[in-house]
Design a protein around this motif. Sequence first.
Motif, PDB file in Angstrom:
ATOM      1  N   LYS A 180       5.944  -0.634   7.837  1.00 50.28           N
ATOM      2  CA  LYS A 180       5.431  -1.080   6.983  1.00 50.28           C
ATOM      3  C   LYS A 180       6.366  -2.121   5.704  1.00 50.28           C
ATOM      4  O   LYS A 180       5.564  -3.337   4.962  1.00 50.28           O
ATOM      5  N   HIS A 222       3.582  -5.763   4.969  1.00 55.06           N
ATOM      6  CA  HIS A 222       2.334  -4.591   4.549  1.00 55.06           C
ATOM      7  C   HIS A 222       1.176  -4.811   4.729  1.00 55.06           C
ATOM      8  O   HIS A 222       0.465  -3.722   4.778  1.00 55.06           O
ATOM      9  N   THR A 228       1.300   9.186   2.319  1.00 54.00           N
ATOM     10  CA  THR A 228       1.902   6.959   3.321  1.00 54.00           C
ATOM     11  C   THR A 228       0.676   6.219   2.956  1.00 54.00           C
ATOM     12  O   THR A 228      -0.445   6.810   2.542  1.00 54.00           O
ATOM     13  N   ASN A 229       0.821   5.679   2.693  1.00 54.22           N
ATOM     14  CA  ASN A 229      -0.226   4.907   3.247  1.00 54.22           C
ATOM     15  C   ASN A 229      -1.036   3.888   4.762  1.00 54.22           C
ATOM     16  O   ASN A 229      -0.520   2.919   4.575  1.00 54.22           O
ATOM     17  N   ASP A 285      -3.262   3.476   7.347  1.00 53.99           N
ATOM     18  CA  ASP A 285      -4.849   3.302   7.411  1.00 53.99           C
ATOM     19  C   ASP A 285      -5.381   4.158   7.773  1.00 53.99           C
ATOM     20  O   ASP A 285      -6.683   4.249   7.682  1.00 53.99           O
ATOM     21  N   LYS A 320     -10.245   2.852   5.442  1.00 55.32           N
ATOM     22  CA  LYS A 320     -10.018   3.513   5.511  1.00 55.32           C
ATOM     23  C   LYS A 320     -10.254   4.652   6.447  1.00 55.32           C
ATOM     24  O   LYS A 320     -11.688   4.425   6.369  1.00 55.32           O
TER      25      LYS A 320
END
Length: 133
Positions: free
Chosen positions: A70, A74, A96-97, A99, A123
């Motif tokens: 990321k 990103h 966390t980011n 998905d 998501k």
Amino acid sequence: MGISVIVVDDDRDNLEVMTEYLELKDVKVLARASNGKEAFEFYIKNKPEIVLLDVIMPDYDGFYALEKIKEHDHTAKVIFVTAASQERTQEKLFETNVDGVIFKPFEMEKLMQAIKSVQNGEKWIPNSVRSKT
């Protein structure tokens, strides 16, 4: 489907089964890795549409790989595929980011649903765990 992925898991059997299934579903597996460092290197080299990433691995784990991927891109799409059951690890998953998250064991069709959702910009986070965040 024609989507491209890399599969990351330290368990060789899981790598084989997932790869074979994905290829049967017309998903192009560009690379297979066994730790987070390889995952990042293969991401840079192969530019997959989605990374299917185990969390608990020796040396460099999935959190390391997610962070590095990321940072580099990103817009990268990453799905954790994990058996992580400890509450602290699950909490960290959702800090966390990432998905998407698929918990092992899973039905392969659920994996395909997660891939399609994430590919479409959605998501894929289980409701049962979302409530913890």
